[in-house]
Design an enzyme around this catalytic site. Structure first.
Site, PDB file in Angstrom:
ATOM      1  N   LYS A 244       1.017  -1.309   0.074  1.00  0.00           N
ATOM      2  CA  LYS A 244      -0.076   0.079   0.207  1.00  0.00           C
ATOM      3  C   LYS A 244       0.711   1.206   0.119  1.00  0.00           C
ATOM      4  O   LYS A 244       0.585   2.079  -0.835  1.00  0.00           O
ATOM      5  CB  LYS A 244      -0.974  -0.051   1.127  1.00  0.00           C
ATOM      6  CG  LYS A 244      -1.840   1.296   1.363  1.00  0.00           C
ATOM      7  CD  LYS A 244      -2.574   1.778   0.300  1.00  0.00           C
ATOM      8  CE  LYS A 244      -2.976   3.047   0.187  1.00  0.00           C
ATOM      9  NZ  LYS A 244      -4.175   3.453   0.472  1.00  0.00           N
ATOM     10  N   CYS A 298      -3.395  11.131   1.939  1.00  0.00           N
ATOM     11  CA  CYS A 298      -2.803   9.806   1.595  1.00  0.00           C
ATOM     12  C   CYS A 298      -1.493   9.923   1.012  1.00  0.00           C
ATOM     13  O   CYS A 298      -0.406   9.498   1.638  1.00  0.00           O
ATOM     14  CB  CYS A 298      -3.766   9.020   0.618  1.00  0.00           C
ATOM     15  SG  CYS A 298      -5.553   8.913   1.296  1.00  0.00           S
TER      16      CYS A 298
HETATM   17  N1  SAJ Z   1      -2.181  15.000  -8.568  1.00  0.00           N
HETATM   18  C1  SAJ Z   1      -1.419  15.731  -9.611  1.00  0.00           C
HETATM   19  N2  SAJ Z   1      -1.302  15.293 -10.737  1.00  0.00           N
HETATM   20  C2  SAJ Z   1      -1.618  14.028 -11.178  1.00  0.00           C
HETATM   21  C3  SAJ Z   1      -2.328  13.217 -10.229  1.00  0.00           C
HETATM   22  C4  SAJ Z   1      -2.602  13.687  -8.950  1.00  0.00           C
HETATM   23  O1  SAJ Z   1      -0.833  16.835  -9.231  1.00  0.00           O
HETATM   24  O2  SAJ Z   1      -1.253  13.524 -12.237  1.00  0.00           O
HETATM   25  C5  SAJ Z   1      -2.505  15.443  -7.301  1.00  0.00           C
HETATM   26  C6  SAJ Z   1      -3.959  15.650  -7.054  1.00  0.00           C
HETATM   27  O3  SAJ Z   1      -4.402  17.088  -7.653  1.00  0.00           O
HETATM   28  C7  SAJ Z   1      -3.959  15.539  -5.557  1.00  0.00           C
HETATM   29  C8  SAJ Z   1      -2.757  14.524  -5.242  1.00  0.00           C
HETATM   30  O4  SAJ Z   1      -2.152  14.523  -6.365  1.00  0.00           O
HETATM   31  O5  SAJ Z   1      -3.615  16.715  -4.697  1.00  0.00           O
HETATM   32  C9  SAJ Z   1      -3.523  13.028  -5.007  1.00  0.00           C
HETATM   33  O6  SAJ Z   1      -4.663  12.795  -5.745  1.00  0.00           O
HETATM   34  P1  SAJ Z   1      -4.951  11.432  -6.216  1.00  0.00           P
HETATM   35  O7  SAJ Z   1      -6.000  11.396  -7.188  1.00  0.00           O
HETATM   36  O8  SAJ Z   1      -3.415  11.223  -7.043  1.00  0.00           O
HETATM   37  O9  SAJ Z   1      -4.959  10.378  -4.984  1.00  0.00           O
HETATM   38  P2  SAJ Z   1      -5.811  10.407  -3.881  1.00  0.00           P
HETATM   39  O10 SAJ Z   1      -4.948  11.087  -2.528  1.00  0.00           O
HETATM   40  O11 SAJ Z   1      -7.119  10.831  -4.018  1.00  0.00           O
HETATM   41  O12 SAJ Z   1      -5.806   8.856  -3.556  1.00  0.00           O
HETATM   42  C10 SAJ Z   1      -4.906   8.015  -3.800  1.00  0.00           C
HETATM   43  C11 SAJ Z   1      -4.953   6.785  -4.496  1.00  0.00           C
HETATM   44  N3  SAJ Z   1      -3.695   5.990  -4.814  1.00  0.00           N
HETATM   45  C12 SAJ Z   1      -3.364   5.733  -5.763  1.00  0.00           C
HETATM   46  O13 SAJ Z   1      -3.672   6.118  -6.943  1.00  0.00           O
HETATM   47  C13 SAJ Z   1      -1.879   5.115  -6.028  1.00  0.00           C
HETATM   48  C14 SAJ Z   1      -6.025   5.921  -4.155  1.00  0.00           C
HETATM   49  O14 SAJ Z   1      -5.968   4.716  -4.779  1.00  0.00           O
HETATM   50  C15 SAJ Z   1      -5.699   5.718  -2.458  1.00  0.00           C
HETATM   51  O15 SAJ Z   1      -6.741   4.332  -2.073  1.00  0.00           O
HETATM   52  C16 SAJ Z   1      -5.839   6.577  -1.631  1.00  0.00           C
HETATM   53  O16 SAJ Z   1      -4.733   7.433  -2.153  1.00  0.00           O
HETATM   54  C17 SAJ Z   1      -5.545   6.318  -0.211  1.00  0.00           C
HETATM   55  O17 SAJ Z   1      -6.451   6.457   0.425  1.00  0.00           O
HETATM   56  O18 SAJ Z   1      -4.392   5.894   0.153  1.00  0.00           O
END
Ligand code: SAJ
Length: 453
Positions: A244, A298
């Site tokens: 994870k 996360c």
């Molecule tokens: N972000 C970027 N650029 C991108 C993708 C995301 O800047 O290309 C930023 C988003 O704007 C945000 C942050 O990253 O600020 C996180 O967003 P996210 O959509 O990547 O992830 P979370 O935090 O909403 O959810 C993540 C997920 N993990 C992965 O995709 C590996 C989810 O599957 C997990 O269950 C969750 O963390 C968790 O609870 O751990």
């Protein structure tokens, strides 16, 4: 199917798209027959993971008791309402509570299975400013210990540092010497759902289950099969914990790459969005998108658990965190530079004599697109900082939040578009896309998400 299950499924069926309702999930081959495997389940923590999991289990016919330390949360859920924002969760909870299969309480009860879904933040210690804090997991374990019986299963869902599942076993050994290790099954089944898509991903995603022994992993698999249509992979608890953390660190490192590129491109006068689009035409390149920083509770947290466990080795993971944490400060500096230029071009004003300072429109406050979640949001951090710096009048716009925030007022998108001299795009919300570019003509635009590239 009992009357209660029919009520649950029917009411969800009426309002959810077909692919989202629980009947559809149970159509899938891998979801086992709910009637043969009904349990009493106690879910500790009714947040973004605990509440959807508890509700989903209830709609599958299990008797679920959700436990939370917050009386308001317990009351809200018992009335069939929700205290968090997540698409379709309200329907699921209302149905689960209405069926009588889900109720909330401040205290646990005896059960077949206990699921721990409490926060695992980091805390500042003397030696480590980002040390994992598993005190909520420990407290939840101590709370359920008096209710544990031989044959019970305890599942840790919270994203946790390596060794946390074993720590649960240790606490139970300490407090319940009457139970042998064979009598209590303990497994880690880390949640993987994406905020904004929790209900669908709870069912569809593959899962990893790590047991403290293989019997524990297999027992947990039986339960997850009652609602999970993805594949379930069994391993040991430490590997599941690390898997994870690895998933979220992988994403963090990749976002850091995109964020670093955006800063390099800014220096070199290259459009980073075009650059990424072109580079991604290579069959083995898949660069993510830059933004104002990484938010949520996360991805910005979990990599630190790996750094804390192996500080000498986790160099790349640490650096990625630092790059992403630096990005909001870089954006703030960009805005300050834009304000200075604006002041120079508007001769009556200067920062020392602020008779005429620009209006800065901050577009989006949530931590990512199309949600209302402001926790650990870099957009909010940047907006707060700009307001405190007094370099102009700040108009913040967050279309997913109704009314004002406690700290500052919110404006609607058209007001901000009309009045702002500098437009700072912080979140790629749907509402901001596709506007008439003529409206941007007289504005200074800082677009951290490439919405108007
Ligand atoms: N972000 C970027 N650029 C991108 C993708 C995301 O800047 O290309 C930023 C988003 O704007 C945000 C942050 O990253 O600020 C996180 O967003 P996210 O959509 O990547 O992830 P979370 O935090 O909403 O959810 C993540 C997920 N993990 C992965 O995709 C590996 C989810 O599957 C997990 O269950 C969750 O963390 C968790 O609870 O751990």
């Amino acid at each position: 199917m009992s009357q209660a299950e029919r009520v649950v499924n029917f009411s969800i069926l009426m309002r959810l798209p077909r692919e989202l309702h629980p009947c559809h999930y149970s159509d899938k081959k891998k979801v086992s027959n709910m009637i043969t495997n009904k349990q009493k389940i106690c879910v500790m923590g009714l947040g973004y993971i605990g509440l959807p999991t508890a509700s989903m289990l209830a709609t599958k016919g299990h008797q679920v008791l959700g436990v939370d330390i917050n009386p308001k949360t317990v009351d809200t859920i018992n009335q069939g309402n929700i205290h968090i924002v997540e698409p379709d969760l309200d329907i699921l909870v209302r149905s689960a509570v209405g069926s009588g299969n889900l109720r909330a309480s401040l205290a646990p009860e005896e059960a077949d299975t206990f699921i721990i879904a409490v926060p695992t933040p980091f805390k500042k210690t003397e030696t480590n400013p980002k040390a994992p804090d598993i005190s909520y997991v420990e407290a939840a374990t101590r709370t359920i210990v008096p209710f544990i019986h031989p044959g019970n299963l305890i599942i840790l869902e919270s994203t946790s540092p390596v060794g946390t599942t074993e720590r649960i076993a240790e606490i139970i050994r300490e407090l319940r010497p009457d139970l042998t290790s064979e009598q209590v099954h303990i497994a880690h089944c880390p949640e993987r759902v994406l905020p904004g898509h929790i209900i669908r991903e709870l069912v569809d995603n593959d899962r990893i289950i790590g047991g403290i022994d293989s019997a524990s992993a297999e027992k947990a698999q039986e339960l997850y099969k009652t609602f999970c249509s993805g594949n379930i992979f069994l391993t040991d608890a430490k590997t599941a914990e690390m898997a994870k953390l690895t998933e979220n660190s992988f994403r963090d490192v990749n976002i850091a790459f995109a964020n670093e590129l955006s800063m390099i491109c800014d220096r070199l006068g290259i459009n980073v969005w075009e650059l990424i689009e072109l580079s991604n035409k290579h069959p083995r390149v898949k660069i993510l998108q830059p933004g104002p920083g990484v938010g949520g509770h996360c991805i910005a947290v979990d990599p630190w658990f790996i750094v804390a466990a192996a500080p000498e080795e986790a160099k790349l993971i640490r650096t990625a965190r630092e790059v992403n944490d630096h990005k909001p400060h870089w954006v703030i500096d960009k805005v300050k530079q834009a304000v200075e230029s604006w002041c120079q071009n508007n001769s009556k004003s200067n920062i020392q004599n602020p008779t005429l300072l620009p209006t800065i429109g901050c577009l989006g406050l949530a931590f990512k697109a199309n949600i209302d979640d402001l926790r650990e949001s870099p957009a909010l951090e940047i907006t707060r900082n700009l307001i405190a710096s007094g370099i102009g009048r700040v108009m913040a716009c967050e279309p997913n939040v109704n009314g004002d925030l406690k700290e500052f007022p919110l404006y609607n998108f058209s007001e901000v578009l009309r009045e702002a001299d500098i437009l700072l795009v912080l979140v790629d919300h749907q509402e901001f896309k596709g506007i008439d570019r003529e409206l941007l003509k007289e504005k200074v635009v800082i677009d951290t998400r490439g919405v108007w590239r």
